[in-house]
Design an enzyme around this catalytic site. Structure first.
Site, PDB file in Angstrom:
ATOM      1  CG  HIS A   1      -4.293   1.175   3.629  1.00 12.66           C
ATOM      2  ND1 HIS A   1      -5.095   0.613   2.674  1.00 12.66           N
ATOM      3  CD2 HIS A   1      -4.606   2.480   3.645  1.00 12.66           C
ATOM      4  CE1 HIS A   1      -5.855   1.539   2.129  1.00 12.66           C
ATOM      5  NE2 HIS A   1      -5.577   2.687   2.706  1.00 12.66           N
TER       6      HIS A   1
ATOM      7  CD  GLU B   1      -2.877   6.776   7.901  1.00 12.90           C
ATOM      8  OE1 GLU B   1      -1.889   7.535   7.806  1.00 12.90           O
ATOM      9  OE2 GLU B   1      -3.745   6.686   7.026  1.00 12.90           O
TER      10      GLU B   1
ATOM     11  CD  GLU C   1      -7.438   5.969   5.730  1.00  5.85           C
ATOM     12  OE1 GLU C   1      -6.451   6.581   6.143  1.00  5.85           O
ATOM     13  OE2 GLU C   1      -7.493   5.427   4.623  1.00  5.85           O
TER      14      GLU C   1
ATOM     15  CE1 TYR D   1      -3.258   2.941   0.480  1.00  6.96           C
ATOM     16  CE2 TYR D   1      -1.720   3.628   2.202  1.00  6.96           C
ATOM     17  CZ  TYR D   1      -2.780   3.899   1.351  1.00  6.96           C
ATOM     18  OH  TYR D   1      -3.350   5.134   1.351  1.00  6.96           O
TER      19      TYR D   1
END
Ligand code: MG
Length: 444
Positions: free
Chosen positions: A250, A274, A300, A200
């Site tokens: 991700h 993240e 997100e 990713y």
């Protein structure tokens, strides 16, 4: 005992207060005259502007009022299901809202949110975001002020950001990070490709694909873990201690792998890691917290308060990373930020290329007005995007600057937008699948 109006007037006259009455009457008359001179704007039309500058599907809602030249724009971009947002706006929200006053933003948000009965889904939340942000734009234009002023004013001068430094190989990532450092960025997200596989956030070399039981895009979590940890080691060594390092997992590892990764990454003193887990595995954030102090950013993919509330109130993350239009717009995002502030969690709103410049301006506005701002993801605006959206947030030395014009400060050239329509493709902007060696599809 009650004295009645006549008794009351007699009493205040006796106290010498009647002398004030003519002035009060005059003031009331002035208010009445002012109110008559400026009736509340009403919603005359709602339209949807769709465009695809440089291959990215963007959706914006435009609300036109019954007052000459008064309108506003709101971001409703959901790239992966872009064709579904327009009917949600035109067939459901538009008839619900026509002729309502634009003054009551919170009331309109709540009534739109409730009108579908079932709620918190990505299509409907984006449709509501388009309405919500357009109403804030209108209110700013009415007041002659940028939205950040309506929300209380700046807590800081400009918005610190991070840039995406990526590459197929470690050296390329380091070179790109150095390039961003020389442009003034203090923070870089680093991503490296997996040879022959669909990692990713970066390109990858085609050679080196491991054997697999299928010919689809391939991913190997163990290889990804080893590669990303090596990248962090190299970046910390090559870029020094002063740069802030970020990395996006991700949501691609198993929960236990994610705990292991966060624990091993602790030594590289990251700004944040993240999305170590998908929203389906939120309970495992407790295990990450119990095992290490690597700062965690998450959110997100969130659409519902039921997703962000426990992570914030249990202090299981350090940065809330909601995609503002996916949560329903500027109004709910302010509430998320306020909740987060009470629990020591900072904001890091999702800011990829598939957010329209209107949405980016909403992000930057939140970053300026919320005390608990953490950092902002930065994606540059390409030439075609800037031709359509005139007045994008400006980037200088790693900081984003808000527009000082009324509302969001952005005008959309609809003729330019029409030159970049949504294009037909096999998946209409949706993502394809990525699979493990044995053919199992993964979350991404
Ligand atoms: Mg992410």
């Amino acid at each position: 005992m009650t004295i009645g109006r006549r008794g009351f007037m007699k009493a205040i006259a006796g106290a010498g207060a009647l002398a004030m009455a003519p002035r009060l009457v005059q003031a009331e008359a002035q208010v009445a005259r002012a109110t008559r001179a400026m009736p509340s704007p009403r919603i005359k039309d709602i339209s949807v502007i769709e465009c695809e500058p440089s291959g990215v599907r963007l959706t914006v809602v435009k609300i036109t009022t019954d007052q000459d030249g008064l309108y506003g724009y709101g971001c409703a971009t959901f790239t992966q299901r872009a064709d579904l947002v327009r009917p949600a706006v035109e067939k459901y929200l538009k008839p619900f809202l026509l002729n309502k006053t634009t003054d009551r933003i919170e009331d309109i948000w709540q009534s739109c949110y409730d009108s579908s009965y079932w709620k918190n889904g990505p299509v409907l939340n984006n449709a509501i975001s388009g309405i919500d942000q357009a109403l804030w734009d209108i209110k700013g234009r009415q007041a002659g002020m940028p939205v950040y002023q309506l929300a209380g004013g700046k807590c800081r001068e400009a918005v610190d950001t991070y840039a995406h430094a990526s590459g197929a190989e470690f050296e390329e990532v380091v070179d790109n990070a150095k390039k961003y450092r020389s442009q003034g960025f203090r923070n870089v997200r680093v991503q490296v490709g997996l040879p022959g596989m669909a990692g990713y956030g970066s390109q990858h070399k085609e050679e080196g694909r491991p054997k697999a039981l299928h010919d689809k895009p391939l991913f190997d979590p163990a290889a990804q873990m080893r590669r990303a940890l090596k990248l962090l080691e190299i970046c910390r060594r090559e870029l020094g201690d002063e740069v802030e390092l970020l990395h996006d997992m991700h949501e691609r590892l198993t929960p236990n792998e994610a705990v292991q990764f966060c624990k091993e990454a602790e030594q590289y003193r990251m700004f944040f890691l993240e999305d170590p887990l998908p929203p389906e595995d939120l309970g495992y954030f407790r295990q990450i917290r119990q095992n290490c102090a690597t700062p965690i950013a998450m959110g997100e993919l969130f659409n519902s308060p039921h997703e962000w509330q426990p992570l914030i109130t249990e202090q299981l993350i350090d940065y809330i990373r909601v995609h503002v239009s996916q949560a329903g717009g500027f109004s709910p995002a302010r509430k998320i930020a306020t909740l987060a502030e009470q629990f020591g969690v900072k904001t890091a709103w999702h800011g990829p290329g598939d957010v329209s410049p209107i949405g980016h301006m909403a992000n930057v506005t939140l970053d300026l007005v919320c005390y608990n701002f953490g950092i902002q993801e930065y994606s540059p605006f390409n030439e075609q995007t800037q031709a359509i959206f005139q007045g994008c947030p400006e980037m200088r030395d790693g900081y984003l600057w808000v527009s000082e014009k009324p509302g969001w400060g952005i005008e959309i050239d609809e003729k330019e937008a029409a030159k970049a329509p949504f294009t037909a493709s096999s998946l209409n902007g949706g993502w394809g699948e990525v699979r493990l060696r044995d053919g199992t599809v993964i979350k991404q």
